[in-house]
Design an enzyme around this catalytic site. Structure first.
Site, PDB file in Angstrom:
ATOM      1  N   ASN A  11      28.011 -41.760  81.703  1.00  0.00           N
ATOM      2  CA  ASN A  11      29.413 -41.842  81.311  1.00  0.00           C
ATOM      3  C   ASN A  11      29.414 -42.024  79.795  1.00  0.00           C
ATOM      4  O   ASN A  11      28.948 -43.048  79.291  1.00  0.00           O
ATOM      5  CB  ASN A  11      30.031 -43.058  82.001  1.00  0.00           C
ATOM      6  CG  ASN A  11      31.478 -42.907  82.407  1.00  0.00           C
ATOM      7  OD1 ASN A  11      32.059 -43.862  82.898  1.00  0.00           O
ATOM      8  ND2 ASN A  11      32.086 -41.751  82.222  1.00  0.00           N
ATOM      9  N   ASN A  63      41.467 -42.351  77.445  1.00  0.00           N
ATOM     10  CA  ASN A  63      40.883 -41.317  78.287  1.00  0.00           C
ATOM     11  C   ASN A  63      40.630 -40.053  77.469  1.00  0.00           C
ATOM     12  O   ASN A  63      41.127 -39.902  76.352  1.00  0.00           O
ATOM     13  CB  ASN A  63      41.825 -40.983  79.450  1.00  0.00           C
ATOM     14  CG  ASN A  63      41.887 -42.099  80.472  1.00  0.00           C
ATOM     15  OD1 ASN A  63      40.874 -42.664  80.857  1.00  0.00           O
ATOM     16  ND2 ASN A  63      43.098 -42.412  80.916  1.00  0.00           N
ATOM     17  N   CYS A  72      37.808 -49.612  81.709  1.00  0.00           N
ATOM     18  CA  CYS A  72      36.681 -48.726  81.993  1.00  0.00           C
ATOM     19  C   CYS A  72      35.412 -49.578  81.996  1.00  0.00           C
ATOM     20  O   CYS A  72      35.042 -50.142  80.959  1.00  0.00           O
ATOM     21  CB  CYS A  72      36.609 -47.639  80.919  1.00  0.00           C
ATOM     22  SG  CYS A  72      35.169 -46.564  81.069  1.00  0.00           S
ATOM     23  N   GLY A  73      34.754 -49.678  83.146  1.00  0.00           N
ATOM     24  CA  GLY A  73      33.592 -50.555  83.262  1.00  0.00           C
ATOM     25  C   GLY A  73      32.392 -50.085  82.466  1.00  0.00           C
ATOM     26  O   GLY A  73      31.757 -50.881  81.750  1.00  0.00           O
ATOM     27  N   ASN A  74      32.057 -48.807  82.575  1.00  0.00           N
ATOM     28  CA  ASN A  74      30.935 -48.294  81.783  1.00  0.00           C
ATOM     29  C   ASN A  74      31.265 -48.310  80.296  1.00  0.00           C
ATOM     30  O   ASN A  74      30.399 -48.582  79.459  1.00  0.00           O
ATOM     31  CB  ASN A  74      30.565 -46.876  82.231  1.00  0.00           C
ATOM     32  CG  ASN A  74      29.834 -46.868  83.561  1.00  0.00           C
ATOM     33  OD1 ASN A  74      29.158 -47.830  83.920  1.00  0.00           O
ATOM     34  ND2 ASN A  74      29.964 -45.788  84.309  1.00  0.00           N
ATOM     35  N   ASN A 168      41.992 -43.041  90.656  1.00  0.00           N
ATOM     36  CA  ASN A 168      40.628 -42.513  90.665  1.00  0.00           C
ATOM     37  C   ASN A 168      40.158 -42.463  92.114  1.00  0.00           C
ATOM     38  O   ASN A 168      40.622 -43.240  92.962  1.00  0.00           O
ATOM     39  CB  ASN A 168      39.708 -43.439  89.866  1.00  0.00           C
ATOM     40  CG  ASN A 168      40.170 -43.612  88.428  1.00  0.00           C
ATOM     41  OD1 ASN A 168      39.981 -42.745  87.597  1.00  0.00           O
ATOM     42  ND2 ASN A 168      40.806 -44.750  88.144  1.00  0.00           N
ATOM     43  N   GLU A 186      37.594 -38.840  88.225  1.00  0.00           N
ATOM     44  CA  GLU A 186      38.315 -39.753  87.345  1.00  0.00           C
ATOM     45  C   GLU A 186      39.603 -39.131  86.831  1.00  0.00           C
ATOM     46  O   GLU A 186      39.603 -38.028  86.271  1.00  0.00           O
ATOM     47  CB  GLU A 186      37.444 -40.155  86.148  1.00  0.00           C
ATOM     48  CG  GLU A 186      36.392 -41.195  86.477  1.00  0.00           C
ATOM     49  CD  GLU A 186      35.887 -41.896  85.235  1.00  0.00           C
ATOM     50  OE1 GLU A 186      36.707 -42.426  84.448  1.00  0.00           O
ATOM     51  OE2 GLU A 186      34.657 -41.922  85.038  1.00  0.00           O
ATOM     52  N   CYS A 196      31.102 -44.032  87.078  1.00  0.00           N
ATOM     53  CA  CYS A 196      32.352 -44.721  86.775  1.00  0.00           C
ATOM     54  C   CYS A 196      32.167 -46.196  87.122  1.00  0.00           C
ATOM     55  O   CYS A 196      31.966 -46.542  88.294  1.00  0.00           O
ATOM     56  CB  CYS A 196      33.510 -44.123  87.568  1.00  0.00           C
ATOM     57  SG  CYS A 196      35.056 -45.036  87.373  1.00  0.00           S
ATOM     58  N   GLY A 197      32.239 -47.061  86.107  1.00  0.00           N
ATOM     59  CA  GLY A 197      31.931 -48.472  86.316  1.00  0.00           C
ATOM     60  C   GLY A 197      32.913 -49.194  87.214  1.00  0.00           C
ATOM     61  O   GLY A 197      32.518 -49.910  88.149  1.00  0.00           O
ATOM     62  N   THR A 198      34.225 -49.027  86.957  1.00  0.00           N
ATOM     63  CA  THR A 198      35.199 -49.676  87.833  1.00  0.00           C
ATOM     64  C   THR A 198      35.162 -49.057  89.228  1.00  0.00           C
ATOM     65  O   THR A 198      35.461 -49.718  90.224  1.00  0.00           O
ATOM     66  CB  THR A 198      36.620 -49.582  87.250  1.00  0.00           C
ATOM     67  OG1 THR A 198      36.924 -48.214  86.938  1.00  0.00           O
ATOM     68  CG2 THR A 198      36.753 -50.436  85.998  1.00  0.00           C
TER      69      THR A 198
END
Length: 257
Positions: A11, A63, A72-74, A168, A186, A196-198
């Site tokens: 990502n 985005n 966004c986790g990543n 997502n 996403e 995708c982290g989340t």
């Protein structure tokens, strides 16, 4: 403008040191162009590192379509690595993002990012839905390798139960040894991303609730491997959620805007 490119399990993000707050953040067309893989730098999103009087820094995420996004986790893991590379903190940090406060711990290989608590997993028109800082649907399938993630994900992303903002969509297949293979469509990117982290956080929590997988859940994505650890309270709320995995600088560059 100087920029930095980072990736977390594939990502990828444009990182900008905006402690001077001079980046034209309101220019959605510019951000979209910078993220374009043919006519710009190329990325799944753009992240500004800005100052904040109460935290080590503020994370502002956009985005790839140029619109400001949800958590966004990543991207969170990448900005933590970026801030560490800039010398903003030593090993532990505390920062603010659109969904609130986050803390993280850095070592040579991994970033352990604390995610926001998750209080509700709901059934929405037969689909499992939850918010892990961003809205996510989780669908378990038997043959993820051959699934048309873009077509299936887009249909759910734009379906009526998730309007007006959309969602997502994560497709997941349980493997051996408490491991889940995840592929994600996403919103904002409007395509499948390498990770995708989340999204993988959402999958891990649903896998615990519905399939009794235990913390930490190992996650396999196209872009690499992650882990999600968590505690579940008696009322079903998930707390002390950590997204754990690598985040690395790819290159540094300059571009005229």
């Amino acid at each position: 403008m100087e920029f930095f490119k980072y990736q977390g399990t594939g990502n990828d993000f444009i990182l900008v040191d905006d402690r001077s707050k001079t980046f034209p953040a309101a220019d959605q067309a510019l951000i979209e162009q910078l993220c374009h893989r043919r006519f710009g730098i190329g990325a799944d999103g753009l992240i500004l590192l800005q100052p904040d009087s109460d935290y080590d820094f503020r994370m502002v995420y956009f985005n790839a379509d140029g619109a400001e996004g949800s958590m966004c986790g990543n991207g969170g893991r990448c900005i933590v690595r970026f801030a560490h590379d800039l010398g903003i903190f030593d090993r532990e940090t505390r920062f603010i993002a659109v969904d609130g406060e986050h803390t993280a711990v850095v070592d040579e290989e991994n970033i352990s990012l604390k995610m926001s608590p998750v209080s509700g997993i709901e059934n929405r028109n037969g689909l499992t839905f939850l918010n892990t800082g961003s809205p996510h649907v989780v669908v378990f399938v038997d043959d993820l390798e051959s699934l048309d993630v873009v077509a299936e994900g887009r249909a759910i992303r734009y379906s009526d139960p998730f309007q007006p903002g959309g969602t997502n969509v994560n497709f997941a297949q349980v493997l051996a040894d408490n491991t889940v293979f995840v592929r994600t469509y996403e919103r904002g990117v409007e395509d499948e991303t390498y990770s995708c982290g989340t999204g993988v956080t959402a999958v891990a929590l649903v896998a615990n609730q519905q399939l009794a997988l235990t913390s930490p859940v190992s996650i396999k994505t196209i872009g690499g491997n992650l882990r999600v650890s968590f505690d579940q309270l008696a009322d079903g709320t998930f707390e002390t959620i950590y997204l754990i995995g690598p985040a690395k600088r790819v290159f540094i560059g300059r571009i005229t805007v």
